[in-house]
Design a protein around this motif. Structure first.
Motif, mmCIF file in Angstrom:
data_model
loop_
_atom_site.group_PDB
_atom_site.id
_atom_site.type_symbol
_atom_site.label_atom_id
_atom_site.label_comp_id
_atom_site.label_asym_id
_atom_site.label_seq_id
_atom_site.Cartn_x
_atom_site.Cartn_y
_atom_site.Cartn_z
ATOM 1 N N LYS A 158 1.032 -1.132 0.049
ATOM 2 C CA LYS A 158 0.158 -0.083 -0.115
ATOM 3 C C LYS A 158 1.018 1.341 0.073
ATOM 4 C CE LYS A 158 -3.771 2.010 2.682
ATOM 5 N NZ LYS A 158 -4.699 2.250 3.658
ATOM 6 N N ALA A 159 2.067 1.091 0.745
ATOM 7 C CA ALA A 159 2.698 2.332 0.743
ATOM 8 C C ALA A 159 3.609 2.651 -0.450
ATOM 9 C CB ALA A 159 4.152 2.320 1.930
ATOM 10 N N ILE A 160 3.714 1.630 -1.350
ATOM 11 C CA ILE A 160 4.368 1.798 -2.601
ATOM 12 C C ILE A 160 3.491 2.303 -3.424
ATOM 13 C CG2 ILE A 160 5.459 0.349 -4.570
ATOM 14 C CD1 ILE A 160 6.626 -1.422 -2.497
ATOM 15 N N GLU A 161 2.137 1.884 -3.733
ATOM 16 C CA GLU A 161 1.230 2.286 -4.392
ATOM 17 C C GLU A 161 0.974 3.808 -4.110
ATOM 18 O OE1 GLU A 161 -0.922 -1.761 -5.661
ATOM 19 O OE2 GLU A 161 -1.560 -0.661 -3.828
ATOM 20 N N GLU A 162 0.841 4.123 -2.934
ATOM 21 C CA GLU A 162 0.290 5.299 -2.491
ATOM 22 C C GLU A 162 1.593 6.218 -2.925
ATOM 23 O OE1 GLU A 162 -0.385 5.335 1.528
ATOM 24 O OE2 GLU A 162 -2.410 4.722 1.198
ATOM 25 N N LYS A 169 1.817 5.488 -13.687
ATOM 26 C CA LYS A 169 1.312 4.235 -13.903
ATOM 27 C C LYS A 169 2.055 3.169 -13.207
ATOM 28 C CE LYS A 169 -0.260 1.039 -17.551
ATOM 29 N NZ LYS A 169 -0.483 0.950 -18.942
ATOM 30 N N ILE A 170 1.404 2.396 -12.420
ATOM 31 C CA ILE A 170 2.384 1.291 -11.599
ATOM 32 C C ILE A 170 1.705 -0.173 -12.000
ATOM 33 C CG2 ILE A 170 1.337 2.173 -9.720
ATOM 34 C CD1 ILE A 170 3.477 0.952 -8.027
ATOM 35 N N ASP A 171 2.346 -0.981 -12.146
ATOM 36 C CA ASP A 171 1.847 -2.378 -12.499
ATOM 37 C C ASP A 171 2.542 -3.381 -11.107
ATOM 38 O OD1 ASP A 171 0.108 -4.490 -13.790
ATOM 39 O OD2 ASP A 171 2.243 -5.382 -13.806
ATOM 40 N N LEU A 172 2.031 -3.801 -10.226
ATOM 41 C CA LEU A 172 2.508 -4.579 -9.055
ATOM 42 C C LEU A 172 2.065 -5.853 -9.083
ATOM 43 C CD1 LEU A 172 3.469 -3.163 -5.608
ATOM 44 C CD2 LEU A 172 2.196 -5.270 -5.819
ATOM 45 N N SER A 173 2.807 -6.925 -8.753
ATOM 46 C CA SER A 173 2.143 -8.144 -8.719
ATOM 47 C C SER A 173 3.255 -9.130 -7.717
ATOM 48 C CB SER A 173 2.161 -8.959 -10.278
ATOM 49 O OG SER A 173 3.433 -8.810 -10.790
ATOM 50 N N ASN A 174 2.688 -10.116 -7.306
ATOM 51 C CA ASN A 174 3.624 -11.184 -6.431
ATOM 52 C C ASN A 174 4.583 -11.525 -7.360
ATOM 53 O OD1 ASN A 174 2.023 -10.777 -4.129
ATOM 54 N ND2 ASN A 174 0.572 -12.354 -4.783
ATOM 55 N N TYR A 175 5.769 -11.735 -6.818
ATOM 56 C CA TYR A 175 7.118 -12.246 -7.592
ATOM 57 C C TYR A 175 6.782 -13.785 -7.753
ATOM 58 C CZ TYR A 175 11.603 -13.352 -9.171
ATOM 59 O OH TYR A 175 12.980 -13.738 -9.664
ATOM 60 N N ASP A 176 6.995 -14.165 -9.044
ATOM 61 C CA ASP A 176 7.015 -15.439 -9.379
ATOM 62 C C ASP A 176 8.103 -16.012 -10.149
ATOM 63 O OD1 ASP A 176 6.390 -17.979 -10.673
ATOM 64 O OD2 ASP A 176 4.333 -17.504 -11.107
ATOM 65 N N HIS A 177 9.061 -16.663 -9.597
ATOM 66 C CA HIS A 177 10.433 -16.943 -10.246
ATOM 67 C C HIS A 177 10.260 -17.719 -11.591
ATOM 68 C CE1 HIS A 177 9.418 -20.936 -8.331
ATOM 69 N NE2 HIS A 177 10.229 -21.408 -9.464
ATOM 70 N N ARG A 178 9.131 -18.206 -11.731
ATOM 71 C CA ARG A 178 8.989 -19.002 -13.200
ATOM 72 C C ARG A 178 8.673 -17.946 -14.291
ATOM 73 N NH1 ARG A 178 4.046 -22.409 -10.892
ATOM 74 N NH2 ARG A 178 3.325 -20.095 -10.205
ATOM 75 N N LEU A 179 8.450 -16.804 -13.996
ATOM 76 C CA LEU A 179 8.091 -15.671 -14.812
ATOM 77 C C LEU A 179 9.725 -15.024 -15.428
ATOM 78 C CD1 LEU A 179 4.741 -14.055 -13.873
ATOM 79 C CD2 LEU A 179 5.169 -15.881 -15.529
ATOM 80 N N GLY A 180 10.725 -15.435 -14.734
ATOM 81 C CA GLY A 180 12.081 -14.910 -15.062
ATOM 82 C C GLY A 180 12.168 -13.439 -14.801
ATOM 83 N N ALA A 181 11.813 -12.617 -14.096
ATOM 84 C CA ALA A 181 11.629 -11.312 -13.696
ATOM 85 C C ALA A 181 13.068 -10.759 -13.882
ATOM 86 C CB ALA A 181 10.856 -10.762 -12.776
ATOM 87 N N ILE A 182 14.108 -11.539 -13.247
ATOM 88 C CA ILE A 182 15.493 -11.175 -13.179
ATOM 89 C C ILE A 182 16.216 -11.174 -14.589
ATOM 90 C CG2 ILE A 182 17.652 -11.823 -12.450
ATOM 91 C CD1 ILE A 182 16.279 -10.833 -10.141
ATOM 92 N N PHE A 183 15.745 -12.052 -15.247
ATOM 93 C CA PHE A 183 16.009 -12.103 -16.743
ATOM 94 C C PHE A 183 15.328 -10.682 -17.506
ATOM 95 C CE2 PHE A 183 13.714 -13.088 -20.892
ATOM 96 C CZ PHE A 183 14.646 -12.624 -21.562
#
Length: 214
Positions: A158-162, A169-183
């Motif tokens: 909530k603090a980040i979104e506020e 524009k912000i898009d925030l989701s739970n981290y999922d290692h299968r989606l390869g966000a680090i890559f």
């Protein structure tokens, strides 16, 4: 000249479902920004096929090959980040045309604010990159955040979104290692990119490093 195809044709040729198409664009809003409207209908760049075909993505995407090479070296920063725990994956698209330095400073200010408020109650870690838009001037940020104390997860969300969503524009989701966000957020490499790794327990976690930005 960029070639585009209609949604249904893209789905058929890519061999994917409609839900997978829109889920991918929801997770990667900067790719969605590359689509456009023609004759009243949404059309998709043909170059996006590679994001739905692992073989094409591997063959055509030099950055993925670079990351896979880095993952062979346990001492490399991408390796240590890949095997670290994360909480949120965030993309911030600014309304103003910000420079990469301004985007990076914005992220450091966000981390400092979170650390000031919550740092005494939890371990925090942030990794971000500032990347150029493909269809407009200016840069945007990709960010991953780790929150050690799970009970603070939603308060910090909530603090980040506020903090960020007031004008941008912000898009925030739970981290999922299968989606390869680090890559994904290091796909352009780190040598010529404005980036940083911030945290209040980096040495204890074994991922302290010498930043070019410090």
């Amino acid at each position: 000249m960029e070639n585009y195809v209609k949604n249904q044709e893209f789905i058929k040729r890519a061999g994917i479902s409609r839900s997978k198409l829109y889920r991918t664009y929801q997770e990667s809003p900067e790719l969605w920004d590359e689509t456009t409207i023609k004759n009243g209908k949404r059309v998709i760049p043909e170059k996006h096929y590679k994001y739905f075909d692992r073989e094409l993505l591997y063959r055509d995407n030099k950055s993925m090959r670079n990351l896979l090479d880095c993952l062979q070296d346990p001492k490399s920063l991408p390796y240590r980040l890949w095997y670290s725990e994360w909480t949120f994956f965030i993309t911030i698209s600014y309304k103003l045309d910000r420079t990469k330095e301004a985007c990076a400073n914005r992220m450091r200010q966000l981390y400092d604010r979170l650390e000031t408020i919550y740092g005494g109650d939890t371990g925090l870690r942030m990794f971000f990159t500032s990347e150029p838009f493909t269809n407009r001037k200016g840069f945007h940020n990709h960010v991953i955040i780790y929150i050690e104390n799970k009970s603070l997860k939603w308060k910090i969300k909530k603090a980040i979104e506020e903090e960020l969503a007031k004008r941008d524009k912000i898009d925030l989701s739970n981290y999922d290692h299968r989606l390869g966000a680090i890559f994904y957020i290091s796909k352009e490499g780190l040598n010529d990119t404005e980036w940083d790794l911030l945290g209040n327990n980096l040495k204890q976690e074994g991922i302290d490093y010498e930043s070019k930005n410090k």
